[in-house]
Scaffold this motif. Structure first.
Motif, short mmCIF file in Angstrom:
data_model
loop_
_atom_site.label_atom_id
_atom_site.label_comp_id
_atom_site.label_asym_id
_atom_site.label_seq_id
_atom_site.Cartn_x
_atom_site.Cartn_y
_atom_site.Cartn_z
N GLY A 81 0.79 -1.02 -0.22
CA GLY A 81 0.16 0.20 -0.32
C GLY A 81 1.09 1.00 0.09
N LYS A 108 -0.46 -2.41 5.07
CA LYS A 108 -1.91 -1.07 5.03
C LYS A 108 -2.33 -2.50 4.31
CE LYS A 108 -0.77 3.02 4.75
NZ LYS A 108 -0.45 4.28 4.72
N THR A 166 -4.98 1.65 2.67
CA THR A 166 -4.63 2.13 0.56
C THR A 166 -5.45 3.03 0.03
OG1 THR A 166 -3.07 0.59 1.07
CG2 THR A 166 -3.32 2.01 -1.10
#
Length: 104
Positions: A36, A60, A65
């Motif tokens: 991400g 992430k 994201t």
């Protein structure tokens, strides 16, 4: 007219390779990121027309994201499509909720 740019964000290298190959054959400019954070930086740099974003990634996830991507003014009109192996309705809709999302 310039070619359309697609950013693929996925932690699975096989998925990136397969998608890249097939989309490049169709004439798209393909960029990739394996997480991400890398995807957010790459998106800011290239401002893609489309982002294909994996939901389940370490560090992430795709939903976090996406939320960060939507905060970037230049990316607010970029189309984002989630890729996921999960099929639960909650997972499919979680990316459309405002605010933090918790998937258990």
């Amino acid at each position: 007219m310039s070619q359309k740019k697609i950013l693929l964000i996925d932690d699975e290298l096989d998925i990136l390779e397969i998608l890249s190959y097939n989309l490049e054959k169709e004439g798209y400019d393909i960029y990739t990121a394996t997480n991400g954070n890398e995807g957010i930086e790459k998106a800011k740099e290239i401002v893609p027309d489309l982002i294909l974003l994996d939901v389940m990634m370490p560090e992430k996830d795709g939903i976090e994201t996406c939320q960060e991507l939507r905060k970037v003014k230049e990316l607010q009109k970029t189309l984002i499509v989630f890729l996921s192996a999960r099929s639960e309705e909650f997972s499919q809709l979680a990316g459309f909720r405002p605010g933090p999302t918790i998937i258990s």
